[in-house]
Scaffold this active site. Structure first.
Site, PDB file in Angstrom:
ATOM      1  CD1 TRP A   1      90.715-109.773   8.004  1.00  0.00           C
ATOM      2  CD2 TRP A   1      92.741-109.439   7.091  1.00  0.00           C
ATOM      3  NE1 TRP A   1      90.614-110.018   6.659  1.00  0.00           N
ATOM      4  CE2 TRP A   1      91.843-109.822   6.071  1.00  0.00           C
ATOM      5  CE3 TRP A   1      94.072-109.168   6.755  1.00  0.00           C
ATOM      6  CZ2 TRP A   1      92.242-109.945   4.738  1.00  0.00           C
ATOM      7  CZ3 TRP A   1      94.458-109.281   5.431  1.00  0.00           C
ATOM      8  CH2 TRP A   1      93.556-109.669   4.431  1.00  0.00           C
TER       9      TRP A   1
ATOM     10  CG  HIS B   1      87.415-103.889  18.389  1.00  0.00           C
ATOM     11  ND1 HIS B   1      87.802-104.725  19.404  1.00  0.00           N
ATOM     12  CD2 HIS B   1      86.714-104.646  17.506  1.00  0.00           C
ATOM     13  CE1 HIS B   1      87.345-105.946  19.137  1.00  0.00           C
ATOM     14  NE2 HIS B   1      86.685-105.932  17.994  1.00  0.00           N
TER      15      HIS B   1
ATOM     16  CD  GLU C   1      82.601-105.977  17.156  1.00  0.00           C
ATOM     17  OE1 GLU C   1      82.640-106.794  16.235  1.00  0.00           O
ATOM     18  OE2 GLU C   1      83.619-105.506  17.698  1.00  0.00           O
TER      19      GLU C   1
ATOM     20  N   GLY D   1      84.995-113.479  20.003  1.00  0.00           N
ATOM     21  CA  GLY D   1      86.024-114.511  20.029  1.00  0.00           C
ATOM     22  C   GLY D   1      85.747-115.632  21.018  1.00  0.00           C
TER      23      GLY D   1
ATOM     24  CB  SER E   1      80.951-115.747  18.157  1.00  0.00           C
ATOM     25  OG  SER E   1      82.019-115.680  19.085  1.00  0.00           O
TER      26      SER E   1
ATOM     27  N   GLY F   1      85.309-111.101  13.021  1.00  0.00           N
ATOM     28  CA  GLY F   1      86.698-111.317  13.419  1.00  0.00           C
ATOM     29  C   GLY F   1      87.209-112.644  12.887  1.00  0.00           C
ATOM     30  N   GLY F   2      87.219-113.643  13.752  1.00  0.00           N
ATOM     31  CA  GLY F   2      87.793-114.951  13.431  1.00  0.00           C
ATOM     32  C   GLY F   2      87.372-115.508  12.077  1.00  0.00           C
TER      33      GLY F   2
HETATM   34  P1  PGA Z   1      84.861-112.426  16.408  1.00  0.00           P
HETATM   35  O1  PGA Z   1      85.305-110.899  16.534  1.00  0.00           O
HETATM   36  O2  PGA Z   1      84.026-112.542  15.159  1.00  0.00           O
HETATM   37  O3  PGA Z   1      86.130-113.207  16.331  1.00  0.00           O
HETATM   38  O4  PGA Z   1      84.055-112.744  17.632  1.00  0.00           O
HETATM   39  C1  PGA Z   1      84.458-109.854  16.158  1.00  0.00           C
HETATM   40  C2  PGA Z   1      85.147-108.527  16.413  1.00  0.00           C
HETATM   41  O5  PGA Z   1      85.807-108.375  17.442  1.00  0.00           O
HETATM   42  O6  PGA Z   1      85.072-107.606  15.575  1.00  0.00           O
END
Ligand code: PGA
Length: 251
Positions: free
Chosen positions: A10, A96, A168, A174, A214, A235-236
């Protein structure tokens, strides 16, 4: 056999009431549903206790997004691994790219965090990934290998087996720009080989390696269909119960 896992991250989003509602919505969506993966939500520290109170731990795992590199003491503003564990959380995201980039986390501090998380019974979801420049200059495999070696290869095979890894690519986080399923597979297979060379085939085959960056309902299926992609760190798309469930059910 390694597990399939979909974990939400989150980040710094939602107030406590908003977060509790989102957790309830995800929990409700999972009720009476058979899913083919473990589902986890990683939430801000302030949300851990109230969210833990409203979710069914058998269906939905709970994690923090970070923990301190010290056990306790005069570290104003920090939250320790024992504190996280005492909320009922079972997981913690470590390393992260946003923590590495904005808060100066290094492999040295991460080593301490991983050790403290494990000591307190938390499962680290350990993130690795290259920036755009490294993707473009072709050094991305070496970069990720070094991140793993520097922060994790001090662990015994037994401790390493307790980790979840998350690849990642920083350029995909993002940005709406997802790695292709083939790019993800190339890296995940490489990570597994790196683990195998150090800890042997069994440990490598049993390690869950998630993709993050993403990931959304529309691309999750193709990513998760790749043999070495064992799920996602989201994330998002984890901030909306419906889109998060769209990814969970991609398995
Ligand atoms: P995102 O982030 O899905 O918004 O790209 C993933 C993350 O940073 O864990």
């Amino acid at each position: 056999m390694r597990k399939n896992i979909v974990a939400g991250n989150w980040k710094m989003n939602t107030t406590v009431p908003e977060g509790v509602k989102l957790a309830k919505d995800v929990n409700k969506a999972l009720e009476g549903k058979e899913v083919n993966c473990d589902v986890i939500i990683c939430v801000p520290f302030t949300h851990l206790v109230p969210v833990n109170d409203v979710i069914d731990a058998d269906k939905l795992g709970l994690g923090a997004e970070n923990c301190a590199d010290h056990r306790s003491g005069a570290y104003t503003g920090e939250v320790s691994a024992p504190m996280v564990a005492s909320t009922g959380a079972k997981y913690v995201i470590l390393g992260h790219s946003e923590r590495r980039q904005y808060y100066g986390e290094t492999s040295e501090t991460l080593k301490e965090k991983v050790a403290l998380a494990l000591e307190n019974g938390l499962t680290p979801i350990f993130c690795i990934g290259e920036v755009l420049e490294q993707r473009e200059d072709g050094s991305y495999l070496d970069v990720v290998k070094k991140q793993i070696e520097d922060a994790l290869f001090n662990l015994s095979a037994e401790d390493f087996s307790k980790l979840i890894l998350a690849y990642e690519p920083v350029w995909a986080i993002g940005t709406g720009k997802t790695a292709t399923d083939d790019q993800a597979q190339e890296m995940h297979a490489f990570i597994r080989k790196t683990i195998e060379d150090k800890y042997g085939k069994e440990v490598a085959e049993n390690t869950s390696i998630l993709y993050g960056g993403s990931c959304k309902p529309s691309n999750a299926k193709a990513l998760f269909a790749k043999p070495d992609v064992d799920g996602g760190l989201i994330g998002g798309a984890s901030l909306d119960a419906e889109s998060f469930m769209g990814i969970v059910t991609a398995f």
